[in-house]
Design a protein around this motif. Sequence first.
Motif, PDB file in Angstrom:
ATOM      1  N   ILE A   1       1.092  -1.199  -0.032  1.00  0.00           N
ATOM      2  CA  ILE A   1       0.169  -0.070   0.122  1.00  0.00           C
ATOM      3  C   ILE A   1       0.801   1.345   0.180  1.00  0.00           C
ATOM      4  N   ILE A   2       0.629   2.120  -0.980  1.00  0.00           N
ATOM      5  CA  ILE A   2       1.347   3.724  -0.880  1.00  0.00           C
ATOM      6  C   ILE A   2       0.370   4.501  -0.619  1.00  0.00           C
ATOM      7  N   LYS A   3       0.270   5.183   0.555  1.00  0.00           N
ATOM      8  CA  LYS A   3      -0.746   6.226   0.857  1.00  0.00           C
ATOM      9  C   LYS A   3      -0.594   7.291  -0.081  1.00  0.00           C
ATOM     10  N   ASN A   4      -1.790   7.969  -0.461  1.00  0.00           N
ATOM     11  CA  ASN A   4      -1.631   9.362  -1.414  1.00  0.00           C
ATOM     12  C   ASN A   4      -0.682  10.259  -0.884  1.00  0.00           C
ATOM     13  N   ALA A   5      -0.833  10.650   0.470  1.00  0.00           N
ATOM     14  CA  ALA A   5      -0.080  11.588   0.809  1.00  0.00           C
ATOM     15  C   ALA A   5       1.376  11.526   0.655  1.00  0.00           C
ATOM     16  N   ASP A   6       1.882  10.345   1.174  1.00  0.00           N
ATOM     17  CA  ASP A   6       3.429   9.874   0.877  1.00  0.00           C
ATOM     18  C   ASP A   6       3.797   9.964  -0.513  1.00  0.00           C
ATOM     19  N   LEU A   7       2.916   9.045  -1.546  1.00  0.00           N
ATOM     20  CA  LEU A   7       3.241   9.382  -3.194  1.00  0.00           C
ATOM     21  C   LEU A   7       3.266  10.545  -3.565  1.00  0.00           C
ATOM     22  N   GLU A   8       2.609  11.386  -3.098  1.00  0.00           N
ATOM     23  CA  GLU A   8       2.243  13.034  -3.581  1.00  0.00           C
ATOM     24  C   GLU A   8       3.775  13.537  -3.201  1.00  0.00           C
ATOM     25  N   LYS A   9       4.223  13.286  -2.076  1.00  0.00           N
ATOM     26  CA  LYS A   9       5.419  13.942  -1.673  1.00  0.00           C
ATOM     27  C   LYS A   9       6.713  13.500  -2.433  1.00  0.00           C
ATOM     28  N   VAL A  10       6.812  12.101  -2.708  1.00  0.00           N
ATOM     29  CA  VAL A  10       7.763  11.523  -3.638  1.00  0.00           C
ATOM     30  C   VAL A  10       7.667  12.164  -5.289  1.00  0.00           C
ATOM     31  N   VAL A  11       6.470  12.147  -5.666  1.00  0.00           N
ATOM     32  CA  VAL A  11       6.181  12.817  -6.976  1.00  0.00           C
ATOM     33  C   VAL A  11       6.537  14.347  -7.159  1.00  0.00           C
ATOM     34  N   ALA A  12       6.306  15.046  -5.913  1.00  0.00           N
ATOM     35  CA  ALA A  12       6.409  16.493  -6.098  1.00  0.00           C
ATOM     36  C   ALA A  12       7.830  16.863  -6.200  1.00  0.00           C
ATOM     37  N   GLY A  13       8.882  15.910  -5.761  1.00  0.00           N
ATOM     38  CA  GLY A  13      10.158  16.100  -5.829  1.00  0.00           C
ATOM     39  C   GLY A  13      10.809  15.298  -7.044  1.00  0.00           C
ATOM     40  N   ASN A  14      10.012  14.684  -7.971  1.00  0.00           N
ATOM     41  CA  ASN A  14      10.792  13.809  -9.091  1.00  0.00           C
ATOM     42  C   ASN A  14       9.667  14.026 -10.145  1.00  0.00           C
ATOM     43  N   ALA A  15       9.911  14.664 -11.032  1.00  0.00           N
ATOM     44  CA  ALA A  15       8.659  14.771 -12.129  1.00  0.00           C
ATOM     45  C   ALA A  15       8.917  13.577 -13.054  1.00  0.00           C
ATOM     46  N   ARG A  16      10.025  12.798 -12.920  1.00  0.00           N
ATOM     47  CA  ARG A  16      10.291  11.711 -13.827  1.00  0.00           C
ATOM     48  C   ARG A  16       9.287  10.216 -13.353  1.00  0.00           C
ATOM     49  N   ILE A  17       9.070  10.422 -12.065  1.00  0.00           N
ATOM     50  CA  ILE A  17       7.969   9.516 -11.785  1.00  0.00           C
ATOM     51  C   ILE A  17       6.846   9.733 -11.939  1.00  0.00           C
ATOM     52  N   ALA A  18       6.415  10.831 -11.856  1.00  0.00           N
ATOM     53  CA  ALA A  18       4.903  11.572 -11.948  1.00  0.00           C
ATOM     54  C   ALA A  18       4.692  11.152 -13.674  1.00  0.00           C
ATOM     55  N   LEU A  19       5.631  11.627 -14.503  1.00  0.00           N
ATOM     56  CA  LEU A  19       5.408  11.390 -15.805  1.00  0.00           C
ATOM     57  C   LEU A  19       5.307   9.696 -16.461  1.00  0.00           C
ATOM     58  N   HIS A  20       6.043   9.332 -15.453  1.00  0.00           N
ATOM     59  CA  HIS A  20       6.127   7.715 -16.059  1.00  0.00           C
ATOM     60  C   HIS A  20       4.375   6.926 -15.461  1.00  0.00           C
ATOM     61  N   ILE A  21       4.188   7.483 -14.095  1.00  0.00           N
ATOM     62  CA  ILE A  21       2.916   7.022 -13.446  1.00  0.00           C
ATOM     63  C   ILE A  21       1.754   7.389 -14.553  1.00  0.00           C
ATOM     64  N   ILE A  22       1.621   8.468 -15.155  1.00  0.00           N
ATOM     65  CA  ILE A  22       0.653   9.220 -15.969  1.00  0.00           C
ATOM     66  C   ILE A  22       0.881   8.304 -17.254  1.00  0.00           C
ATOM     67  N   ARG A  23       1.858   8.156 -17.752  1.00  0.00           N
ATOM     68  CA  ARG A  23       1.814   7.089 -19.113  1.00  0.00           C
ATOM     69  C   ARG A  23       1.356   5.787 -18.876  1.00  0.00           C
TER      70      ARG A  23
END
Length: 227
Positions: A105-127
């Motif tokens: 389980i990856i809680k929303n608040a925790d994942l948002e903190k990771v993504v906020a500092g890493n655009a590469r992860i955010a773009l990958h998840i969106i794809r």
Amino acid sequence: MLEFEYLKHIPIFEELAPNDLAAINNVTVERRYKKNMIIFMEGEPGEGFHYVKSGKVKIVKMAQDGREHIINILGPGEVFAEVLLFNRGPYPATAVVLEDSVIGIIKNADLEKVVAGNARIALHIIRVMNKKLLHAQMKIKTLALSDTFARTAQILIRLSQQYGRPIPGGVQIDVDMTRQDLANLVGTTRETVSRVLSSMKKDKVIDFADQQIIILNPQKLKHYQEL
């Protein structure tokens, strides 16, 4: 083996770099569930994104008359509740473990903190999520156009690919399912799916006993799918 190597087997993360995987692993919580335990109920406040590390999970919705409608059966590496990614809403369905399972389980608040500092992860998840949306749209189109024989064949082929176990004379689908469970997956009534299975058995395409289904002739089953 690095402790986050298992994340490479989860499609939504498999192409991420080691540093990115380590960041995801740091915010992942693992929970163990016994057979038939409920992970979450439809309508409960959404906690976050889930994936199956080991075991099997069924995703169900309850009809107004109390009947259970199975949406999907998931195995290791598959994700669920992904609709809650970056979206604080309720769970849209109920998740129940079919056998002893380990769930990440990856809680929303925790994942948002990771993504906020890493655009590469955010773009990958969106794809990845875009691909899943296209797949869902194709599935809806298939359900609308295919008859019950074809839909049943499609479900049996998918289950045999995911949970098939070779045995003498065929491939056994290693998931205990009632006729109602299968009917829910196909999107028809128990009586209709029973007639389809009986016809397939008569044609020596499948065999079944109790809640186990065995694929005897995969090629002919694929032919049903294409009808």
